[in-house]
Design a protein around this motif. Structure first.
Motif, PDB file in Angstrom:
ATOM      1  N   LEU A  15       6.576  -4.605   2.037  1.00  0.00           N
ATOM      2  CA  LEU A  15       5.049  -5.059   2.727  1.00  0.00           C
ATOM      3  C   LEU A  15       4.446  -6.275   2.415  1.00  0.00           C
ATOM      4  CD1 LEU A  15       3.956  -1.317   2.122  1.00  0.00           C
ATOM      5  CD2 LEU A  15       4.955  -2.101   4.208  1.00  0.00           C
ATOM      6  N   GLY A  16       4.966  -7.018   1.235  1.00  0.00           N
ATOM      7  CA  GLY A  16       4.292  -8.043   1.000  1.00  0.00           C
ATOM      8  C   GLY A  16       3.059  -8.096   0.376  1.00  0.00           C
ATOM      9  N   SER A  17       2.736  -6.967  -0.151  1.00  0.00           N
ATOM     10  CA  SER A  17       1.541  -6.594  -0.793  1.00  0.00           C
ATOM     11  C   SER A  17       1.291  -5.590  -1.760  1.00  0.00           C
ATOM     12  CB  SER A  17       0.622  -6.092   0.559  1.00  0.00           C
ATOM     13  OG  SER A  17      -0.490  -5.455   0.239  1.00  0.00           O
ATOM     14  N   PHE A  18       0.826  -5.748  -2.765  1.00  0.00           N
ATOM     15  CA  PHE A  18       0.397  -4.557  -3.698  1.00  0.00           C
ATOM     16  C   PHE A  18      -0.396  -3.613  -3.279  1.00  0.00           C
ATOM     17  CE2 PHE A  18       1.189  -7.381  -7.696  1.00  0.00           C
ATOM     18  CZ  PHE A  18       2.751  -7.413  -7.488  1.00  0.00           C
ATOM     19  N   THR A  19      -1.461  -3.940  -2.368  1.00  0.00           N
ATOM     20  CA  THR A  19      -2.222  -2.994  -1.907  1.00  0.00           C
ATOM     21  C   THR A  19      -1.549  -1.873  -0.995  1.00  0.00           C
ATOM     22  OG1 THR A  19      -4.163  -4.642  -1.910  1.00  0.00           O
ATOM     23  CG2 THR A  19      -4.584  -2.762  -0.661  1.00  0.00           C
ATOM     24  N   GLY A  20      -0.757  -2.523  -0.029  1.00  0.00           N
ATOM     25  CA  GLY A  20      -0.029  -1.825   0.805  1.00  0.00           C
ATOM     26  C   GLY A  20       1.082  -0.647  -0.029  1.00  0.00           C
ATOM     27  N   ALA A  21       1.559  -1.434  -0.833  1.00  0.00           N
ATOM     28  CA  ALA A  21       2.584  -0.464  -1.697  1.00  0.00           C
ATOM     29  C   ALA A  21       1.693   0.657  -2.422  1.00  0.00           C
ATOM     30  CB  ALA A  21       3.230  -1.226  -2.712  1.00  0.00           C
ATOM     31  N   ALA A  22       0.491   0.228  -2.998  1.00  0.00           N
ATOM     32  CA  ALA A  22      -0.220   1.301  -3.391  1.00  0.00           C
ATOM     33  C   ALA A  22      -0.610   2.412  -2.511  1.00  0.00           C
ATOM     34  CB  ALA A  22      -1.512   0.816  -4.146  1.00  0.00           C
ATOM     35  N   ARG A  23      -0.945   1.863  -1.183  1.00  0.00           N
ATOM     36  CA  ARG A  23      -1.207   2.960  -0.257  1.00  0.00           C
ATOM     37  C   ARG A  23      -0.204   3.744   0.122  1.00  0.00           C
ATOM     38  NH1 ARG A  23      -2.407  -0.569   3.368  1.00  0.00           N
ATOM     39  NH2 ARG A  23      -4.089  -0.949   2.739  1.00  0.00           N
ATOM     40  N   GLU A  24       1.001   3.438   0.100  1.00  0.00           N
ATOM     41  CA  GLU A  24       2.201   4.177   0.299  1.00  0.00           C
ATOM     42  C   GLU A  24       2.575   5.075  -0.835  1.00  0.00           C
ATOM     43  OE1 GLU A  24       4.587   4.114   2.847  1.00  0.00           O
ATOM     44  OE2 GLU A  24       3.409   2.810   3.996  1.00  0.00           O
ATOM     45  N   PHE A  25       2.392   4.803  -1.956  1.00  0.00           N
ATOM     46  CA  PHE A  25       2.429   5.755  -3.258  1.00  0.00           C
ATOM     47  C   PHE A  25       1.077   6.602  -3.549  1.00  0.00           C
ATOM     48  CE2 PHE A  25       5.907   2.743  -3.764  1.00  0.00           C
ATOM     49  CZ  PHE A  25       7.072   3.648  -4.314  1.00  0.00           C
ATOM     50  N   GLY A  26       0.032   6.345  -2.958  1.00  0.00           N
ATOM     51  CA  GLY A  26      -0.884   7.160  -3.027  1.00  0.00           C
ATOM     52  C   GLY A  26      -1.668   6.777  -4.443  1.00  0.00           C
ATOM     53  N   VAL A  27      -1.549   5.617  -4.757  1.00  0.00           N
ATOM     54  CA  VAL A  27      -2.096   5.160  -6.271  1.00  0.00           C
ATOM     55  C   VAL A  27      -2.855   4.060  -5.893  1.00  0.00           C
ATOM     56  CG1 VAL A  27      -0.352   6.079  -7.609  1.00  0.00           C
ATOM     57  CG2 VAL A  27      -0.230   3.794  -7.042  1.00  0.00           C
ATOM     58  N   SER A  28      -3.749   3.639  -7.010  1.00  0.00           N
ATOM     59  CA  SER A  28      -4.782   2.171  -6.917  1.00  0.00           C
ATOM     60  C   SER A  28      -3.783   1.185  -6.953  1.00  0.00           C
ATOM     61  CB  SER A  28      -5.698   2.589  -7.888  1.00  0.00           C
ATOM     62  OG  SER A  28      -4.919   2.358  -9.218  1.00  0.00           O
ATOM     63  N   GLN A  29      -4.359   0.120  -6.406  1.00  0.00           N
ATOM     64  CA  GLN A  29      -3.670  -1.034  -6.297  1.00  0.00           C
ATOM     65  C   GLN A  29      -3.410  -1.725  -7.984  1.00  0.00           C
ATOM     66  OE1 GLN A  29      -5.325  -4.396  -7.267  1.00  0.00           O
ATOM     67  NE2 GLN A  29      -3.250  -5.586  -6.736  1.00  0.00           N
ATOM     68  N   PRO A  30      -4.411  -1.535  -8.733  1.00  0.00           N
ATOM     69  CA  PRO A  30      -4.175  -2.118 -10.139  1.00  0.00           C
ATOM     70  C   PRO A  30      -3.003  -1.352 -10.719  1.00  0.00           C
ATOM     71  CG  PRO A  30      -6.444  -1.773  -9.984  1.00  0.00           C
ATOM     72  CD  PRO A  30      -5.832  -1.262  -8.499  1.00  0.00           C
ATOM     73  N   ALA A  31      -2.759  -0.150 -10.527  1.00  0.00           N
ATOM     74  CA  ALA A  31      -1.716   0.958 -10.830  1.00  0.00           C
ATOM     75  C   ALA A  31      -0.410   0.177 -10.553  1.00  0.00           C
ATOM     76  CB  ALA A  31      -1.677   2.170 -10.506  1.00  0.00           C
ATOM     77  N   ILE A  32      -0.216  -0.247  -9.255  1.00  0.00           N
ATOM     78  CA  ILE A  32       0.690  -0.923  -8.998  1.00  0.00           C
ATOM     79  C   ILE A  32       1.165  -2.331  -9.384  1.00  0.00           C
ATOM     80  CG2 ILE A  32       1.994  -2.115  -6.927  1.00  0.00           C
ATOM     81  CD1 ILE A  32       2.345   0.915  -6.535  1.00  0.00           C
ATOM     82  N   SER A  33      -0.133  -2.849  -9.578  1.00  0.00           N
ATOM     83  CA  SER A  33       0.373  -4.232 -10.420  1.00  0.00           C
ATOM     84  C   SER A  33       0.420  -4.082 -11.766  1.00  0.00           C
ATOM     85  CB  SER A  33      -1.470  -5.307 -10.518  1.00  0.00           C
ATOM     86  OG  SER A  33      -1.682  -5.339  -9.022  1.00  0.00           O
ATOM     87  N   GLN A  34       0.025  -3.108 -12.464  1.00  0.00           N
ATOM     88  CA  GLN A  34       0.388  -2.925 -14.109  1.00  0.00           C
ATOM     89  C   GLN A  34       1.941  -2.466 -14.063  1.00  0.00           C
ATOM     90  OE1 GLN A  34      -1.126   0.777 -15.783  1.00  0.00           O
ATOM     91  NE2 GLN A  34      -1.866  -0.685 -17.392  1.00  0.00           N
ATOM     92  N   GLN A  35       2.536  -1.708 -13.068  1.00  0.00           N
ATOM     93  CA  GLN A  35       3.777  -1.295 -13.161  1.00  0.00           C
ATOM     94  C   GLN A  35       4.525  -2.608 -12.902  1.00  0.00           C
ATOM     95  OE1 GLN A  35       5.199   1.547 -14.192  1.00  0.00           O
ATOM     96  NE2 GLN A  35       3.239   2.109 -14.557  1.00  0.00           N
ATOM     97  N   ILE A  36       4.276  -3.257 -11.899  1.00  0.00           N
ATOM     98  CA  ILE A  36       5.051  -4.523 -11.642  1.00  0.00           C
ATOM     99  C   ILE A  36       5.210  -5.650 -12.778  1.00  0.00           C
ATOM    100  CG2 ILE A  36       5.321  -6.585 -10.130  1.00  0.00           C
ATOM    101  CD1 ILE A  36       6.187  -3.943  -8.817  1.00  0.00           C
ATOM    102  N   GLY A  37       3.956  -5.607 -13.344  1.00  0.00           N
ATOM    103  CA  GLY A  37       3.782  -6.546 -14.468  1.00  0.00           C
ATOM    104  C   GLY A  37       4.714  -6.017 -15.688  1.00  0.00           C
ATOM    105  N   ARG A  38       4.716  -4.834 -15.936  1.00  0.00           N
ATOM    106  CA  ARG A  38       5.624  -3.955 -17.120  1.00  0.00           C
ATOM    107  C   ARG A  38       6.972  -4.393 -16.569  1.00  0.00           C
ATOM    108  NH1 ARG A  38       2.732   1.929 -18.083  1.00  0.00           N
ATOM    109  NH2 ARG A  38       0.862   1.086 -19.462  1.00  0.00           N
ATOM    110  N   LEU A  39       7.460  -4.385 -15.483  1.00  0.00           N
ATOM    111  CA  LEU A  39       8.756  -4.593 -15.055  1.00  0.00           C
ATOM    112  C   LEU A  39       9.179  -6.223 -15.302  1.00  0.00           C
ATOM    113  CD1 LEU A  39      11.392  -3.735 -13.738  1.00  0.00           C
ATOM    114  CD2 LEU A  39      10.228  -4.294 -11.262  1.00  0.00           C
ATOM    115  N   GLU A  40       8.284  -7.005 -14.619  1.00  0.00           N
ATOM    116  CA  GLU A  40       8.440  -8.289 -15.233  1.00  0.00           C
ATOM    117  C   GLU A  40       8.647  -8.461 -16.536  1.00  0.00           C
ATOM    118  OE1 GLU A  40       6.267 -10.647 -11.524  1.00  0.00           O
ATOM    119  OE2 GLU A  40       5.133  -9.784 -12.852  1.00  0.00           O
ATOM    120  N   GLN A  41       7.515  -8.042 -17.509  1.00  0.00           N
ATOM    121  CA  GLN A  41       7.592  -8.266 -18.667  1.00  0.00           C
ATOM    122  C   GLN A  41       8.987  -7.872 -19.392  1.00  0.00           C
ATOM    123  OE1 GLN A  41       4.665  -6.157 -20.769  1.00  0.00           O
ATOM    124  NE2 GLN A  41       4.734  -7.713 -22.773  1.00  0.00           N
ATOM    125  N   SER A  42       9.791  -6.724 -18.927  1.00  0.00           N
ATOM    126  CA  SER A  42      10.643  -6.205 -19.674  1.00  0.00           C
ATOM    127  C   SER A  42      12.010  -7.189 -19.359  1.00  0.00           C
ATOM    128  CB  SER A  42      10.811  -4.607 -19.005  1.00  0.00           C
ATOM    129  OG  SER A  42      11.169  -4.781 -17.752  1.00  0.00           O
TER     130      SER A  42
END
Length: 298
Positions: A15-42
């Motif tokens: 989707l090219g968007s964290f907000t769009g991904a959050a909408r698809e998963f039914g979570v908040s945009q910060p939750a998606i950003s946090q998970q992506i950030g953890r993935l990048e960190q790992s």
């Protein structure tokens, strides 16, 4: 690296968007950003370039996307294989709006009678969305009209369907013994908007006869097209399956004489994904779905 993180990563990449991904998963945009950030960190690599509200994959992100698609597909397909008894489970089907309301109800009824414990989720989406979701493995079967292409997808023709001329009941063409496409050359058309392939079919057929249809408006629903035609705003070409079963006082439908416009209805699926026994049974039901055997006029 967690499996759900990969799913979120893939959706954000699509989707090219964290907000769009959050909408698809039914979570908040910060939750998606946090998970992506953890993935990048790992992984120790930046996966996205943040561009305001939009995001774009980095070189490392594109490499992970290709591998993540394989990983997610393998896990999903393994789950389907282990649970595949040919009788239960879920099938996700998408059909374009000019097919879904006319073909799917009868098809689902017939399938449910044969497989009462199966669940079928039906989505109504335009061609490009169906092709993309089918490629990603988000849907099992797409039902659309050709031409449509996506090199790695499998396509199978279901049937050829005539497009009937639709006019208002008092249109001058109603009293004609014969009507050919050339008779429509200077008449205004009511068409669906650019997102719908039916309009491409109509324009392509007209161009082969060396004219471009004059359009008076573009709408998003086939029912609206018919209503505008009934009110005299123009004429149109309507798929045979969309012709009302009962005569409509303000509308007339007829088959054109000479070369007849038509569209090819096809099914598509991703051959790289696991084809469950239930999904293959649905395809067989789809291939034998009842369609109008001949043109109707009202």
């Amino acid at each position: 690296m967690e499996f759900q993180q990969l799913r979120m990563f893939l959706k954000a990449a699509e989707l090219g968007s964290f907000t769009g991904a959050a909408r698809e998963f039914g979570v908040s945009q910060p939750a998606i950003s946090q998970q992506i950030g953890r993935l990048e960190q790992s992984l120790g690599r930046q996966l996205f370039e943040r561009q305001g509200r939009q995001v774009a994959l980095t070189e490392a992100g594109e490499l992970l996307r290709r591998r993540a698609l394989q990983i997610v597909s393998l896990v999903d397909d393994t789950a389907r294989l282990l649970c595949d008894d040919g009788e239960t489970g879920k099938i996700v089907v998408s059909a374009i709006p000019t097919i879904a309301p006319y073909l799917m109800p009868g098809l689902l009824e017939a399938f449910h009678e044969e497989y009462p414990r199966a669940r079928v989720e039906v989505n109504e989406e335009v061609t490009e969305v169906i092709l993309r979701r089918c490629a990603l493995g988000e849907i099992d079967v797409g039902v659309l009209a050709m031409p449509a292409s996506r090199g790695y997808l499998k396509f199978e023709t279901l049937f050829e369907e005539e497009l009937l001329l639709a006019t208002s009941a008092d249109h001058p063409l109603v009293g004609r013994d014969q009507v050919e496409l050339d008779d429509l050359r200077d008449l205004p058309f009511v068409l669906l908007d650019e997102a719908h392939c039916l309009s491409d079919d109509i324009r392509g057929f007209c161009r082969r006869r060396l004219f471009q249809p004059v359009t008076t408006g573009r709408v998003s629903q086939l029912a609206t097209v018919q209503q505008l035609v009934a009110q005299g705003f123009g004429i149109s070409l309507i798929p045979q399956m969309a012709v009302p079963a009962e005569p409509t006082p303000r509308l007339r439908f007829r088959s054109l004489d000479g070369e007849k416009p038509s569209r090819t209805v096809t099914a598509c699926w991703n051959p790289d994904r696991y084809q469950s026994r239930l999904m293959l049974s649905f395809l067989e039901t789809l291939k034998h779905a009842p369609v109008h055997p001949s043109s109707r006029t009202t």
